[in-house]
Each structure stands twice: as C-alpha cells, then as structure tokens.
Design a protein around this motif. Structure first.
Motif, PDB file in Angstrom:
ATOM      1  N   VAL A  46     104.474  22.289  20.916  1.00 42.26           N
ATOM      2  CA  VAL A  46     104.734  21.017  21.037  1.00 42.26           C
ATOM      3  C   VAL A  46     104.112  20.230  19.624  1.00 42.26           C
ATOM      4  O   VAL A  46     103.750  20.925  19.091  1.00 42.26           O
ATOM      5  N   ALA A  48     103.557  16.549  18.715  1.00 35.94           N
ATOM      6  CA  ALA A  48     103.432  15.219  18.947  1.00 35.94           C
ATOM      7  C   ALA A  48     103.196  13.920  17.637  1.00 35.94           C
ATOM      8  O   ALA A  48     103.181  14.397  16.565  1.00 35.94           O
ATOM      9  N   ASP A  49     103.610  12.709  18.043  1.00 35.40           N
ATOM     10  CA  ASP A  49     103.588  11.922  16.863  1.00 35.40           C
ATOM     11  C   ASP A  49     103.159  10.939  17.160  1.00 35.40           C
ATOM     12  O   ASP A  49     102.589  10.235  18.402  1.00 35.40           O
ATOM     13  N   HIS A  51     104.125   8.074  19.559  1.00 36.30           N
ATOM     14  CA  HIS A  51     104.612   8.018  20.824  1.00 36.30           C
ATOM     15  C   HIS A  51     103.995   8.364  21.502  1.00 36.30           C
ATOM     16  O   HIS A  51     103.386   8.188  22.687  1.00 36.30           O
ATOM     17  N   ALA A  52     102.794   9.714  21.378  1.00 38.42           N
ATOM     18  CA  ALA A  52     102.081  10.280  22.489  1.00 38.42           C
ATOM     19  C   ALA A  52     100.801   9.958  22.241  1.00 38.42           C
ATOM     20  O   ALA A  52     100.478  10.733  22.775  1.00 38.42           O
ATOM     21  N   ASP A  53     100.538   8.578  21.398  1.00 40.23           N
ATOM     22  CA  ASP A  53      99.506   8.129  20.878  1.00 40.23           C
ATOM     23  C   ASP A  53      98.562   7.853  22.524  1.00 40.23           C
ATOM     24  O   ASP A  53      98.909   7.373  23.398  1.00 40.23           O
ATOM     25  N   THR A  55      98.056   9.573  24.924  1.00 45.61           N
ATOM     26  CA  THR A  55      98.418  10.198  25.972  1.00 45.61           C
ATOM     27  C   THR A  55      97.841  11.730  25.910  1.00 45.61           C
ATOM     28  O   THR A  55      97.167  12.112  25.313  1.00 45.61           O
ATOM     29  N   THR A  56      98.109  12.503  27.494  1.00 44.66           N
ATOM     30  CA  THR A  56      97.936  14.233  27.673  1.00 44.66           C
ATOM     31  C   THR A  56      99.287  15.039  27.364  1.00 44.66           C
ATOM     32  O   THR A  56      99.888  15.562  28.119  1.00 44.66           O
ATOM     33  N   LEU A  57      99.163  15.514  26.315  1.00 42.48           N
ATOM     34  CA  LEU A  57      99.897  17.050  26.871  1.00 42.48           C
ATOM     35  C   LEU A  57     100.187  18.510  26.837  1.00 42.48           C
ATOM     36  O   LEU A  57      98.121  18.098  26.605  1.00 42.48           O
ATOM     37  N   VAL A  67     100.897  17.441  14.773  1.00 42.00           N
ATOM     38  CA  VAL A  67     100.745  16.263  15.073  1.00 42.00           C
ATOM     39  C   VAL A  67     101.618  16.104  13.546  1.00 42.00           C
ATOM     40  O   VAL A  67     101.282  16.097  12.763  1.00 42.00           O
ATOM     41  N   TYR A 142      94.313   7.515  15.472  1.00 36.51           N
ATOM     42  CA  TYR A 142      95.646   8.352  16.809  1.00 36.51           C
ATOM     43  C   TYR A 142      94.531   8.874  17.448  1.00 36.51           C
ATOM     44  O   TYR A 142      93.941   9.842  16.468  1.00 36.51           O
ATOM     45  N   VAL A 144      95.460  11.985  20.786  1.00 34.22           N
ATOM     46  CA  VAL A 144      95.753  13.045  21.464  1.00 34.22           C
ATOM     47  C   VAL A 144      95.648  13.522  21.511  1.00 34.22           C
ATOM     48  O   VAL A 144      95.120  13.983  21.290  1.00 34.22           O
TER      49      VAL A 144
END
Length: 150
Positions: A46, A48-49, A51-53, A55-57, A67, A142, A144
């Motif tokens: 996975v 995350a950058d 754009h994932a701030d 959010t839930t992954l 990250v 940030y 996530v």
C-alpha cells in the motif's frame, strides 16, 4: 463362491499390482507425478501520498505500507500504534535534481510493515509550505488511517 482370507488378500494384491503396472506405462516410457508446489502470495503493498490525506486505506497483515510525501518540508511519518504498524528502517528524503535552494522539492518516504489486525494513524507534519511561506492550518498535518485486516 467364498474365498478364504489368504486367497482374498492374494487376489486383492494381484489386482492392485496389475493396476499399478498399467499406470504410466505406455510404449516403455513411464511418467511420474510432479510434486505439488504451494504458492504463498505476499500481501499487496500500500502506498499513500498527499491524495490519501484524511482517508482510510486497507492493508493485510504482512503488507508493506509506504507514505511518500512530495515536499522535503514534511517530517517523516509516524505510527500511532507501533504494535500494529511499525516503521522499517530510516525514512528517506530524496531531493529533486532541478530544485532551487529552499524550494522543498523532493520526497520524504517512510516505510512500515503491518504486523497485526487493527487501526492506526500514520501522521506527518510541516510548518513551512514554501520558501519563507508558512502553511495554512489545514496544510500542516498529514493523517491517513490504515485498517489492517487478517
């Protein structure tokens, strides 16, 4: 017709031997079964950058979670629950090759491993968003959320 026990056993053995002799013998060549290979797939990584701030992954136990934030003004990401998701190795800062001094061009990458099921926040912060430019309050943190399953 009733066979006694030794005769019945002898007939059964003879039938098995004939069956085995017929298996895999065609034209003088024999075939052998290949061993079964157990393929164990690795969990999907996975990444995350920005754009994932907020959010839930989702990630599986054993997955690598990275990250990668695109500014060298960011701090390295940290885990709110290191027993669930732990940083592996030191974070890396990679400056962009054609960046003016003080521009903050490049990336800060922190890599983690998901160890057990649970929910964790990976956070980073910054106070500068450009040369001599303070960040607005909503640009300073940030965050996530990673839900680890499995």
């Amino acid at each position: 017709m009733t066979l006694n026990r030794p005769a019945a056993l002898a007939l059964t053995c003879a039938a098995v031997l004939l069956a085995l002799a017929g298996c895999g013998s065609t034209g003088g060549t024999s075939t052998t079964a290949s061993p079964t290979t157990l393929v164990v797939s690795k969990p999907t990584p996975v990444t995350a950058d920005e754009h994932a701030d907020r959010t839930t992954l989702k990630a599986a136990v054993g997955a690598t979670v990275s990250v990668e934030l695109h500014s060298t003004y960011w701090s390295a990401a940290t885990s709110s629950a290191p027993d669930v998701v732990t940083a592996t190795g030191a974070p890396t800062t990679t400056p962009a090759p054609s960046c003016r001094p003080g521009g903050g061009c490049g990336t800060v990458t922190t890599t983690f491993t998901a160890h057990r099921a649970g929910t964790v926040h990976l956070t980073a912060s910054r106070s500068v968003c450009g040369e001599a430019l303070s960040c607005a309050p909503d640009q300073r943190v940030y965050d996530v959320t990673i839900e680890v399953t499995g």
